[in-house]
Design a protein around this motif. Structure first.
Motif, PDB file in Angstrom:
ATOM      1  N   PHE A  66      41.629  44.314  32.221  1.00 61.67           N
ATOM      2  CA  PHE A  66      42.059  43.103  33.126  1.00 61.67           C
ATOM      3  C   PHE A  66      41.048  42.653  33.912  1.00 61.67           C
ATOM      4  O   PHE A  66      39.879  43.390  34.142  1.00 61.67           O
ATOM      5  N   THR A  67      40.983  41.416  34.456  1.00 57.72           N
ATOM      6  CA  THR A  67      39.842  40.826  35.152  1.00 57.72           C
ATOM      7  C   THR A  67      39.728  41.426  36.531  1.00 57.72           C
ATOM      8  O   THR A  67      38.724  41.417  37.104  1.00 57.72           O
ATOM      9  N   SER A  68      40.723  42.004  36.837  1.00 56.36           N
ATOM     10  CA  SER A  68      40.903  42.574  38.471  1.00 56.36           C
ATOM     11  C   SER A  68      41.785  43.791  38.371  1.00 56.36           C
ATOM     12  O   SER A  68      42.861  43.700  37.711  1.00 56.36           O
ATOM     13  N   GLU A  69      41.641  44.557  39.223  1.00 58.56           N
ATOM     14  CA  GLU A  69      42.763  45.499  39.742  1.00 58.56           C
ATOM     15  C   GLU A  69      44.013  44.755  40.078  1.00 58.56           C
ATOM     16  O   GLU A  69      45.143  45.557  39.933  1.00 58.56           O
ATOM     17  N   TYR A  70      44.012  43.788  40.884  1.00 57.94           N
ATOM     18  CA  TYR A  70      45.322  42.962  41.146  1.00 57.94           C
ATOM     19  C   TYR A  70      46.085  42.832  39.681  1.00 57.94           C
ATOM     20  O   TYR A  70      47.242  43.139  39.774  1.00 57.94           O
ATOM     21  N   TYR A  71      45.450  42.213  38.703  1.00 60.08           N
ATOM     22  CA  TYR A  71      46.303  41.799  37.603  1.00 60.08           C
ATOM     23  C   TYR A  71      46.666  43.134  36.841  1.00 60.08           C
ATOM     24  O   TYR A  71      47.888  43.402  36.189  1.00 60.08           O
ATOM     25  N   ALA A  72      45.842  44.295  36.809  1.00 62.33           N
ATOM     26  CA  ALA A  72      46.303  45.482  36.339  1.00 62.33           C
ATOM     27  C   ALA A  72      47.574  46.076  37.038  1.00 62.33           C
ATOM     28  O   ALA A  72      48.608  46.364  36.383  1.00 62.33           O
ATOM     29  N   ASP A  73      47.442  45.897  38.476  1.00 62.54           N
ATOM     30  CA  ASP A  73      48.698  46.259  39.147  1.00 62.54           C
ATOM     31  C   ASP A  73      50.113  45.326  38.938  1.00 62.54           C
ATOM     32  O   ASP A  73      51.114  45.850  38.852  1.00 62.54           O
ATOM     33  N   TYR A  74      49.779  44.294  38.688  1.00 61.43           N
ATOM     34  CA  TYR A  74      50.866  42.890  38.454  1.00 61.43           C
ATOM     35  C   TYR A  74      51.304  43.535  37.138  1.00 61.43           C
ATOM     36  O   TYR A  74      52.521  43.519  36.752  1.00 61.43           O
ATOM     37  N   TYR A  75      50.458  43.727  36.085  1.00 60.87           N
ATOM     38  CA  TYR A  75      51.255  44.101  34.737  1.00 60.87           C
ATOM     39  C   TYR A  75      51.937  45.050  34.723  1.00 60.87           C
ATOM     40  O   TYR A  75      53.057  45.407  34.301  1.00 60.87           O
ATOM     41  N   MET A  76      51.325  46.460  35.346  1.00 56.53           N
ATOM     42  CA  MET A  76      52.130  47.639  35.677  1.00 56.53           C
ATOM     43  C   MET A  76      53.453  47.489  36.457  1.00 56.53           C
ATOM     44  O   MET A  76      54.402  48.170  35.813  1.00 56.53           O
ATOM     45  N   THR A  77      53.613  46.696  37.213  1.00 55.86           N
ATOM     46  CA  THR A  77      54.820  46.552  38.002  1.00 55.86           C
ATOM     47  C   THR A  77      55.730  45.877  37.047  1.00 55.86           C
ATOM     48  O   THR A  77      57.098  46.266  37.160  1.00 55.86           O
ATOM     49  N   LYS A  78      55.495  44.901  36.384  1.00 52.78           N
ATOM     50  CA  LYS A  78      56.472  44.239  35.368  1.00 52.78           C
ATOM     51  C   LYS A  78      56.591  44.948  34.204  1.00 52.78           C
ATOM     52  O   LYS A  78      57.755  44.536  33.632  1.00 52.78           O
ATOM     53  N   ASN A  79      55.739  45.664  33.525  1.00 50.95           N
ATOM     54  CA  ASN A  79      55.807  46.174  32.148  1.00 50.95           C
ATOM     55  C   ASN A  79      55.935  47.491  32.069  1.00 50.95           C
ATOM     56  O   ASN A  79      56.226  47.959  30.936  1.00 50.95           O
ATOM     57  N   CYS A  80      55.536  48.285  32.950  1.00 52.43           N
ATOM     58  CA  CYS A  80      55.466  49.537  32.972  1.00 52.43           C
ATOM     59  C   CYS A  80      56.738  50.574  33.496  1.00 52.43           C
ATOM     60  O   CYS A  80      56.592  51.957  33.328  1.00 52.43           O
ATOM     61  N   PRO A  81      57.739  50.181  34.010  1.00 57.56           N
ATOM     62  CA  PRO A  81      58.657  51.271  34.647  1.00 57.56           C
ATOM     63  C   PRO A  81      59.094  51.749  33.126  1.00 57.56           C
ATOM     64  O   PRO A  81      59.595  51.072  32.148  1.00 57.56           O
ATOM     65  N   GLY A  82      59.334  53.256  33.377  1.00 59.59           N
ATOM     66  CA  GLY A  82      59.943  53.964  32.199  1.00 59.59           C
ATOM     67  C   GLY A  82      58.984  54.117  31.010  1.00 59.59           C
ATOM     68  O   GLY A  82      59.235  54.742  30.009  1.00 59.59           O
TER      69      GLY A  82
END
Length: 73
Positions: free
Chosen positions: A17-33
């Motif tokens: 990702f271009t920044s840690e913000y977007y990495a966190d955003y992706y993980m919040t939306k797509n990584c539960p479970g």
């Protein structure tokens, strides 16, 4: 800055990702479970740099992802 997200247990892939913000955003939306872990570029290269991988570039997307890295054995 941690902007590499490694996904999976058996077949690993990483999204850059271009920044840690977007990495966190992706993980919040797509990584539960799902097995996901964040890495800095240095940590990623020291952990996975010796393994064969393929890099695929992303086009414009909502998460500002730049590349998908397929990590092999």
């Amino acid at each position: 800055m941690k902007n590499y997200v490694v996904i999976g247990e058996k077949w690993k892939r990483a999204i850059v990702f271009t920044s840690e913000y977007y990495a966190d955003y992706y993980m919040t939306k797509n990584c539960p479970g799902v097995c996901c872990e964040k890495y800095s570029e240095t940590d990623f290269n020291s952990t996975f740099g010796q393994r064969a991988h393929t890099v695929l570039e992303y086009g414009v997307n909502a998460y500002n992802a730049q590349a998908l890295i397929l990590i092999g054995d």
